[in-house]
Design an enzyme around this catalytic site. Structure first.
Site, PDB file in Angstrom:
ATOM      1  N   ASN A 125      38.047  38.889  39.791  1.00 46.22           N
ATOM      2  CA  ASN A 125      38.526  39.832  40.816  1.00 46.22           C
ATOM      3  C   ASN A 125      37.489  40.910  41.112  1.00 46.22           C
ATOM      4  O   ASN A 125      37.383  41.383  42.241  1.00 46.22           O
ATOM      5  CB  ASN A 125      39.882  40.418  40.411  1.00 46.22           C
ATOM      6  CG  ASN A 125      39.766  41.510  39.381  1.00 46.22           C
ATOM      7  OD1 ASN A 125      39.603  42.675  39.720  1.00 46.22           O
ATOM      8  ND2 ASN A 125      39.803  41.149  38.097  1.00 46.22           N
ATOM      9  N   SER A 151      34.290  38.707  35.527  1.00 42.51           N
ATOM     10  CA  SER A 151      35.590  39.131  36.061  1.00 42.51           C
ATOM     11  C   SER A 151      35.691  38.679  37.511  1.00 42.51           C
ATOM     12  O   SER A 151      35.067  39.264  38.414  1.00 42.51           O
ATOM     13  CB  SER A 151      35.705  40.654  35.958  1.00 42.51           C
ATOM     14  OG  SER A 151      36.800  41.098  36.726  1.00 42.51           O
ATOM     15  N   HIS A 206      44.800  35.798  30.807  1.00 41.75           N
ATOM     16  CA  HIS A 206      44.530  34.727  31.785  1.00 41.75           C
ATOM     17  C   HIS A 206      45.399  33.499  31.573  1.00 41.75           C
ATOM     18  O   HIS A 206      45.396  32.593  32.404  1.00 41.75           O
ATOM     19  CB  HIS A 206      43.038  34.357  31.733  1.00 41.75           C
ATOM     20  CG  HIS A 206      42.164  35.571  31.758  1.00 41.75           C
ATOM     21  ND1 HIS A 206      41.691  36.157  30.605  1.00 41.75           N
ATOM     22  CD2 HIS A 206      41.763  36.342  32.779  1.00 41.75           C
ATOM     23  CE1 HIS A 206      41.006  37.248  30.924  1.00 41.75           C
ATOM     24  NE2 HIS A 206      41.027  37.384  32.229  1.00 41.75           N
ATOM     25  N   SER A 238      40.368  44.848  35.570  1.00 39.37           N
ATOM     26  CA  SER A 238      40.222  44.879  34.108  1.00 39.37           C
ATOM     27  C   SER A 238      39.382  46.065  33.628  1.00 39.37           C
ATOM     28  O   SER A 238      38.915  46.076  32.491  1.00 39.37           O
ATOM     29  CB  SER A 238      39.586  43.563  33.640  1.00 39.37           C
ATOM     30  OG  SER A 238      38.486  43.225  34.461  1.00 39.37           O
ATOM     31  N   THR A 275      44.952  33.597  40.606  1.00 35.07           N
ATOM     32  CA  THR A 275      45.505  34.882  41.068  1.00 35.07           C
ATOM     33  C   THR A 275      44.458  35.855  41.622  1.00 35.07           C
ATOM     34  O   THR A 275      44.818  36.839  42.258  1.00 35.07           O
ATOM     35  CB  THR A 275      46.222  35.597  39.907  1.00 35.07           C
ATOM     36  OG1 THR A 275      45.285  35.758  38.830  1.00 35.07           O
ATOM     37  CG2 THR A 275      47.437  34.818  39.435  1.00 35.07           C
ATOM     38  N   GLU A 331      41.775  30.999  33.577  1.00 35.02           N
ATOM     39  CA  GLU A 331      43.111  30.898  34.202  1.00 35.02           C
ATOM     40  C   GLU A 331      43.315  29.493  34.781  1.00 35.02           C
ATOM     41  O   GLU A 331      44.400  28.909  34.645  1.00 35.02           O
ATOM     42  CB  GLU A 331      43.248  31.955  35.300  1.00 35.02           C
ATOM     43  CG  GLU A 331      44.638  31.935  35.924  1.00 35.02           C
ATOM     44  CD  GLU A 331      44.779  32.898  37.103  1.00 35.02           C
ATOM     45  OE1 GLU A 331      44.158  33.980  37.087  1.00 35.02           O
ATOM     46  OE2 GLU A 331      45.501  32.544  38.046  1.00 35.02           O
ATOM     47  N   CYS A 375      49.520  37.331  31.704  1.00 33.08           N
ATOM     48  CA  CYS A 375      50.126  38.150  32.751  1.00 33.08           C
ATOM     49  C   CYS A 375      51.337  37.410  33.333  1.00 33.08           C
ATOM     50  O   CYS A 375      51.244  36.218  33.648  1.00 33.08           O
ATOM     51  CB  CYS A 375      49.112  38.438  33.858  1.00 33.08           C
ATOM     52  SG  CYS A 375      49.881  39.325  35.229  1.00 33.08           S
TER      53      CYS A 375
HETATM   54  C1  2E6 Z   1      44.434  37.766  34.039  1.00 33.09           C
HETATM   55  C2  2E6 Z   1      44.595  37.113  35.216  1.00 33.09           C
HETATM   56  C3  2E6 Z   1      44.035  37.656  36.314  1.00 33.09           C
HETATM   57  O1  2E6 Z   1      38.329  37.004  35.888  1.00 33.09           O
HETATM   58  P1  2E6 Z   1      39.647  37.625  36.308  1.00 33.09           P
HETATM   59  O2  2E6 Z   1      39.530  38.514  37.485  1.00 33.09           O
HETATM   60  O3  2E6 Z   1      40.691  36.578  36.468  1.00 33.09           O
HETATM   61  O4  2E6 Z   1      40.171  38.458  35.060  1.00 33.09           O
HETATM   62  P2  2E6 Z   1      40.019  39.979  34.633  1.00 33.09           P
HETATM   63  O5  2E6 Z   1      40.329  40.013  33.183  1.00 33.09           O
HETATM   64  O6  2E6 Z   1      38.762  40.588  35.075  1.00 33.09           O
HETATM   65  O7  2E6 Z   1      41.172  40.680  35.460  1.00 33.09           O
HETATM   66  C4  2E6 Z   1      42.495  40.722  35.112  1.00 33.09           C
HETATM   67  C5  2E6 Z   1      43.203  39.440  35.127  1.00 33.09           C
HETATM   68  C6  2E6 Z   1      43.736  38.941  33.986  1.00 33.09           C
HETATM   69  N1  2E6 Z   1      43.354  38.797  36.260  1.00 33.09           N
HETATM   70 FE1  F3S Z   2      48.026  39.863  36.495  1.00 34.46          FE
HETATM   71 FE2  F3S Z   2      46.864  40.136  38.794  1.00 34.46          FE
HETATM   72 FE3  F3S Z   2      46.278  41.736  36.883  1.00 34.46          FE
HETATM   73  S1  F3S Z   2      47.463  38.232  37.816  1.00 34.46           S
HETATM   74  S2  F3S Z   2      46.489  40.538  35.055  1.00 34.46           S
HETATM   75  S3  F3S Z   2      48.277  41.564  37.863  1.00 34.46           S
HETATM   76  S4  F3S Z   2      44.849  40.941  38.354  1.00 34.46           S
END
Ligand code: 2E6
Ligand code: F3S
Length: 326
Positions: free
Chosen positions: A230, A228, A80, A273, A170, A132, A102
């Site tokens: 997303n 999470s 993040h 994730s 993001t 993030e 990322c």
């Molecule tokens: C890093 C940035 C964006 O809570 P969020 O959806 O941001 O994060 P994760 O870890 O569930 O998903 C991947 C991610 C990492 N998304």
């Molecule tokens: Fe990056 Fe999007 Fe995954 S910002 S960590 S590609 S959800």
């Protein structure tokens, strides 16, 4: 009563791991192999309880703050992203850092730095308290104002309404972000857009995929953790696009049997994730209850891949130091 031969599952594709998560999780695994346990990780590497638990079992130690890491140890920064001050803290403790941010989050950090250098007020659309958002805000704390959704637009105060730009987290809902931007533009007609989309390809594609199956689903099960962003957005998108019901679960055993009452079609997807083994667990659970007919519905093809963080690539190229014997 729904007859057995009507029961079916629509399985979204793309779903699950994005390129940034794949890279971040692999970074911790490779660090454990290369340097040995323990490897410290600042915050959850990605927002998934199963991923964190699995890495803990392999020897990763998750901490909330940099100061919890022993002097001189190795620490991985989560996908993040972190504010520059966190890099400074780590340097102050002589930590060896591996930055698993990322690359698409890093891109937003760079946009923030550039707009701040040009003295814009930056309106960062995102969820208050999300890691993030904390990391991106830290790139230009004096220029960035958080806008937490359309209802927050009225609260925004800027120095010069003609020099305002917006950026975003993001992993937001695409439709809600468009609404927020439209409201911001009503207030600030000179609002400058980011150079490219900040909502990443993986977030957008998973929302498109769940949208396509939502109207045909009596129930949409989203696999993902509660923190999470997303994954939570996928439940919202499913409900907005016609799913009669939608729930977020970490594991199949969290599914309530009553959710299946009167349900013919179950949509299944997962956040960026989420390892696919957890989706397979949900499919097995559904099959045991008569939902064995699974059709994968592919909306977009994904081929994105990111190489490992540069610190790891460098060390993987270097020969291991020879330890003197005797
Ligand atoms: C890093 C940035 C964006 O809570 P969020 O959806 O941001 O994060 P994760 O870890 O569930 O998903 C991947 C991610 C990492 N998304
Ligand atoms: Fe990056 Fe999007 Fe995954 S910002 S960590 S590609 S959800």
């Amino acid at each position: 009563m729904t007859s057995n031969d009507q029961r079916r599952v629509l399985l979204a594709k793309p779903r699950g791991y994005c390129a940034g998560v794949d890279r971040a999780v692999e970074a911790v695994e490779v660090a454990l192999e290369k340097y040995g346990a323990p490897i410290y990780v600042r915050k959850q590497i990605v927002h998934n309880v199963h991923v964190v638990k699995t890495l803990e079992e392999k020897g990763a130690i998750f901490v909330e703050e940099t100061e919890e890491v022993p002097k001189g140890a190795i620490v991985v920064f989560s996908a993040h992203g972190v504010a520059p001050v966190v890099h400074e803290e780590a340097a102050g403790l002589d930590l060896r850092t591996i930055d698993a941010t990322c690359p698409l989050v890093t891109k937003v950090h760079k946009e923030a730095v550039r707009f701040a250098k040009d003295d814009y007020d930056i309106l960062l659309i995102g969820h208050e308290g999300h890691e993030e958002v904390i990391g991106t805000s830290g790139e230009a704390p004096d220029h960035i104002h958080l806008v937490d959704g359309p209802d927050d637009v009225a609260n925004v105060q800027v120095r010069d309404p003609e020099r305002v730009a917006w950026l975003s987290q993001t992993t937001l809902s695409v439709s809600e972000t468009l609404e927020t931007v439209a409201k911001l533009r009503e207030r600030f007609p000179h609002l400058t857009d980011p150079p490219s989309d900040d909502i990443c390809y993986a977030t957008q594609n998973r929302q498109v995929a769940v949208k396509e199956m939502a109207a045909d689903s009596d129930l949409v099960i989203v696999v993902g953790s509660r923190n999470s962003s997303n994954s939570v957005r996928l439940v919202e998108v499913a409900l907005e696009h016609g799913a009669a019901a939608s729930h977020l679960v970490d594991y199949a055993d969290e599914i309530d049997e009553s959710w299946l009452d009167g349900v013919t079609t179950v949509g299944v997807t997962s956040g960026a994730s989420v390892p696919d083994v957890l989706v397979q667990g949900v499919l097995a659970w559904l099959a045991e209850r008569g939902y064995a007919d699974v059709t994968e519905v592919e909306s977009v093809k994904e081929k994105v891949h990111f190489s490992l963080p540069k610190e790891l690539r460098r060390d993987l190229r270097a020969p291991l130091p020879i330890t003197p014997v005797g």
